[in-house]
Design a protein around this motif. Structure first.
Motif, PDB file in Angstrom:
ATOM      1  N   TYR A   1       0.808  -1.218   0.000  1.00  0.00           N
ATOM      2  CA  TYR A   1       0.000   0.000   0.000  1.00  0.00           C
ATOM      3  C   TYR A   1       0.839   1.266   0.000  1.00  0.00           C
ATOM      4  O   TYR A   1       0.496   2.244  -0.621  1.00  0.00           O
ATOM      5  N   ASN A   2       1.985   1.224   0.716  1.00  0.00           N
ATOM      6  CA  ASN A   2       2.755   2.458   0.882  1.00  0.00           C
ATOM      7  C   ASN A   2       3.463   2.918  -0.386  1.00  0.00           C
ATOM      8  O   ASN A   2       3.919   4.046  -0.460  1.00  0.00           O
ATOM      9  N   ILE A   3       3.573   2.053  -1.400  1.00  0.00           N
ATOM     10  CA  ILE A   3       4.254   2.500  -2.636  1.00  0.00           C
ATOM     11  C   ILE A   3       3.364   2.397  -3.877  1.00  0.00           C
ATOM     12  O   ILE A   3       3.828   2.637  -4.988  1.00  0.00           O
ATOM     13  N   SER A   4       2.093   2.046  -3.701  1.00  0.00           N
ATOM     14  CA  SER A   4       1.279   1.744  -4.886  1.00  0.00           C
ATOM     15  C   SER A   4       1.157   2.922  -5.855  1.00  0.00           C
ATOM     16  O   SER A   4       1.310   2.743  -7.065  1.00  0.00           O
ATOM     17  N   THR A   5       0.926   4.140  -5.355  1.00  0.00           N
ATOM     18  CA  THR A   5       0.755   5.276  -6.281  1.00  0.00           C
ATOM     19  C   THR A   5       2.053   5.618  -7.019  1.00  0.00           C
ATOM     20  O   THR A   5       2.057   5.664  -8.247  1.00  0.00           O
ATOM     21  N   PRO A   6       3.196   5.814  -6.303  1.00  0.00           N
ATOM     22  CA  PRO A   6       4.431   6.093  -7.062  1.00  0.00           C
ATOM     23  C   PRO A   6       4.814   4.957  -8.006  1.00  0.00           C
ATOM     24  O   PRO A   6       5.354   5.196  -9.090  1.00  0.00           O
ATOM     25  N   LEU A   7       4.489   3.718  -7.633  1.00  0.00           N
ATOM     26  CA  LEU A   7       4.819   2.579  -8.488  1.00  0.00           C
ATOM     27  C   LEU A   7       3.986   2.605  -9.775  1.00  0.00           C
ATOM     28  O   LEU A   7       4.508   2.339 -10.871  1.00  0.00           O
ATOM     29  N   ILE A   8       2.719   2.958  -9.670  1.00  0.00           N
ATOM     30  CA  ILE A   8       1.878   3.055 -10.865  1.00  0.00           C
ATOM     31  C   ILE A   8       2.416   4.156 -11.796  1.00  0.00           C
ATOM     32  O   ILE A   8       2.514   3.966 -13.005  1.00  0.00           O
ATOM     33  N   PHE A   9       2.829   5.290 -11.224  1.00  0.00           N
ATOM     34  CA  PHE A   9       3.408   6.363 -12.043  1.00  0.00           C
ATOM     35  C   PHE A   9       4.695   5.888 -12.719  1.00  0.00           C
ATOM     36  O   PHE A   9       4.949   6.198 -13.885  1.00  0.00           O
ATOM     37  N   HIS A  10       5.495   5.117 -11.986  1.00  0.00           N
ATOM     38  CA  HIS A  10       6.738   4.578 -12.554  1.00  0.00           C
ATOM     39  C   HIS A  10       6.430   3.631 -13.727  1.00  0.00           C
ATOM     40  O   HIS A  10       7.071   3.687 -14.776  1.00  0.00           O
ATOM     41  N   LEU A  11       5.417   2.800 -13.571  1.00  0.00           N
ATOM     42  CA  LEU A  11       5.035   1.856 -14.629  1.00  0.00           C
ATOM     43  C   LEU A  11       4.443   2.575 -15.845  1.00  0.00           C
ATOM     44  O   LEU A  11       4.617   2.125 -16.971  1.00  0.00           O
ATOM     45  N   LEU A  12       3.756   3.680 -15.618  1.00  0.00           N
ATOM     46  CA  LEU A  12       3.190   4.440 -16.741  1.00  0.00           C
ATOM     47  C   LEU A  12       4.287   4.920 -17.682  1.00  0.00           C
ATOM     48  O   LEU A  12       4.079   5.044 -18.881  1.00  0.00           O
ATOM     49  N   GLU A  13       5.482   5.182 -17.122  1.00  0.00           N
ATOM     50  CA  GLU A  13       6.599   5.616 -17.963  1.00  0.00           C
ATOM     51  C   GLU A  13       7.061   4.501 -18.901  1.00  0.00           C
ATOM     52  O   GLU A  13       7.678   4.755 -19.927  1.00  0.00           O
ATOM     53  N   ALA A  14       6.748   3.260 -18.522  1.00  0.00           N
ATOM     54  CA  ALA A  14       7.120   2.116 -19.371  1.00  0.00           C
ATOM     55  C   ALA A  14       5.895   1.544 -20.077  1.00  0.00           C
ATOM     56  O   ALA A  14       5.925   0.429 -20.591  1.00  0.00           O
ATOM     57  N   SER A  15       4.794   2.319 -20.126  1.00  0.00           N
ATOM     58  CA  SER A  15       3.528   1.765 -20.631  1.00  0.00           C
ATOM     59  C   SER A  15       3.602   1.294 -22.080  1.00  0.00           C
ATOM     60  O   SER A  15       2.856   0.423 -22.492  1.00  0.00           O
ATOM     61  N   HIS A  16       4.538   1.855 -22.863  1.00  0.00           N
ATOM     62  CA  HIS A  16       4.695   1.421 -24.262  1.00  0.00           C
ATOM     63  C   HIS A  16       5.131  -0.051 -24.342  1.00  0.00           C
ATOM     64  O   HIS A  16       4.941  -0.709 -25.364  1.00  0.00           O
ATOM     65  N   ALA A  17       5.727  -0.561 -23.251  1.00  0.00           N
ATOM     66  CA  ALA A  17       6.246  -1.937 -23.240  1.00  0.00           C
ATOM     67  C   ALA A  17       5.333  -2.890 -22.472  1.00  0.00           C
ATOM     68  O   ALA A  17       5.659  -4.051 -22.259  1.00  0.00           O
ATOM     69  N   ILE A  18       4.149  -2.386 -22.050  1.00  0.00           N
ATOM     70  CA  ILE A  18       3.255  -3.180 -21.190  1.00  0.00           C
ATOM     71  C   ILE A  18       1.909  -3.420 -21.874  1.00  0.00           C
ATOM     72  O   ILE A  18       1.268  -2.483 -22.354  1.00  0.00           O
ATOM     73  N   ALA A  19       1.487  -4.686 -21.904  1.00  0.00           N
ATOM     74  CA  ALA A  19       0.182  -5.037 -22.507  1.00  0.00           C
ATOM     75  C   ALA A  19      -0.953  -4.767 -21.524  1.00  0.00           C
ATOM     76  O   ALA A  19      -1.991  -4.214 -21.883  1.00  0.00           O
TER      77      ALA A  19
END
Length: 263
Positions: free
Chosen positions: A110-128
């Motif tokens: 829970y304590n990192i979910s929001t920053p982690l989602i933002f981090h993953l959005l930066e790689a969204s071109h590589a994520i299905a």
């Protein structure tokens, strides 16, 4: 090996409810050819059934103490590739296959979910797609519509890049230790092209951030450093409106007009 005690500093709540795990796996619908990466596998409650379905699985785990237990549990199930790393700094795009995309799953701390989602959005071109078990309140914000109390910066930034879908709710009893809040399972599907593209995505992010930093203020006052009332009006938006009433398209339209006027 002695039992592993969930650690507070990692925000660990281990999943143990078999019915919930089965529902999660079924929502992911993993196929043998998928390149799947699990964030925070912990003791392998979700890892084992996923590995059994795909035969090969990447996991990113910060807590070094759980890794030997996880490897031991999964030894017979398939090929487990462990990345002992902090997911917030991990390069997810590097795991994507040459002609395909990653599928990302996890029961996120829970304590990192929001920053982690933002981090993953930066790689969204590589994520299905992404399937996450999160605090219900975070899922409510991810899928919120304009005008609702949950709608905010997270809603706009995620919906700009992804289709969002809340799948089902999970009670505290499914975890050890039980969290003090309900959880929910969410699916995020990155879009090939944002439906309302911003010409300057850094400016778009700054505008959204500014608008919601003082969400009680009217737009005219909240974003006055970026746009005056005339510019807001020219984008077809009432300067007296509040940020939570604007959809993704309106934010993109305003950001594009600001970019144009400053070009």
């Amino acid at each position: 090996m002695h039992a592993h005690r969930p650690r507070k500093r990692f925000g660990q709540h281990f999943l143990h409810d078999a019915a919930v795990i089965a529902k999660m796996v079924s929502a992911i619908a993993p196929r043998a050819q998928d390149t799947l990466v699990e964030i925070g596998p912990g003791l392998g409650a979700l890892t084992l059934p996923l590995l059994a379905r795909v035969g090969r699985l990447h996991v990113v785990e910060l807590d070094r103490d759980v890794i030997p237990r996880l490897q031991e549990r999964c030894r017979e199930a398939g090929e487990l590739i462990v990345h002992s790393a902090d997911a917030l700094r991990f390069d997810f795009a590097a795991l994507a296959p040459p002609r395909g995309r990653l599928r990302v799953v996890g029961n996120l701390p829970y304590n990192i979910s929001t920053p982690l989602i933002f981090h993953l959005l930066e790689a969204s071109h590589a994520i299905a797609d992404m399937h996450f078990l999160l605090q219900k309140e975070v899922v409510d914000r991810l899928v919120a519509a304009p005008g609702s109390g949950e709608y905010g910066r997270l809603s706009v930034m995620v919906q700009y890049r992804c289709r969002t879908e809340a799948l089902f709710r999970v009670g505290p009893g499914a975890f050890n230790p039980p969290p003090k809040v309900d959880s929910a399972y969410v699916r995020l599907v990155p879009l090939d092209t944002p439906p309302h593209p911003a010409r300057d995505e850094t400016l778009f992010a700054a505008l959204v951030n500014q608008a919601f930093t003082q969400r009680r203020k009217t737009l005219r006052n909240a974003v006055r450093h970026l746009a005056d009332a005339d510019t807001i009006r020219a984008a077809g938006i009432n300067p007296g409106a509040r940020a939570e009433t604007l959809g993704v398209k309106q934010f993109a339209d305003l950001a594009n007009l600001i970019a144009e006027r400053h070009a």
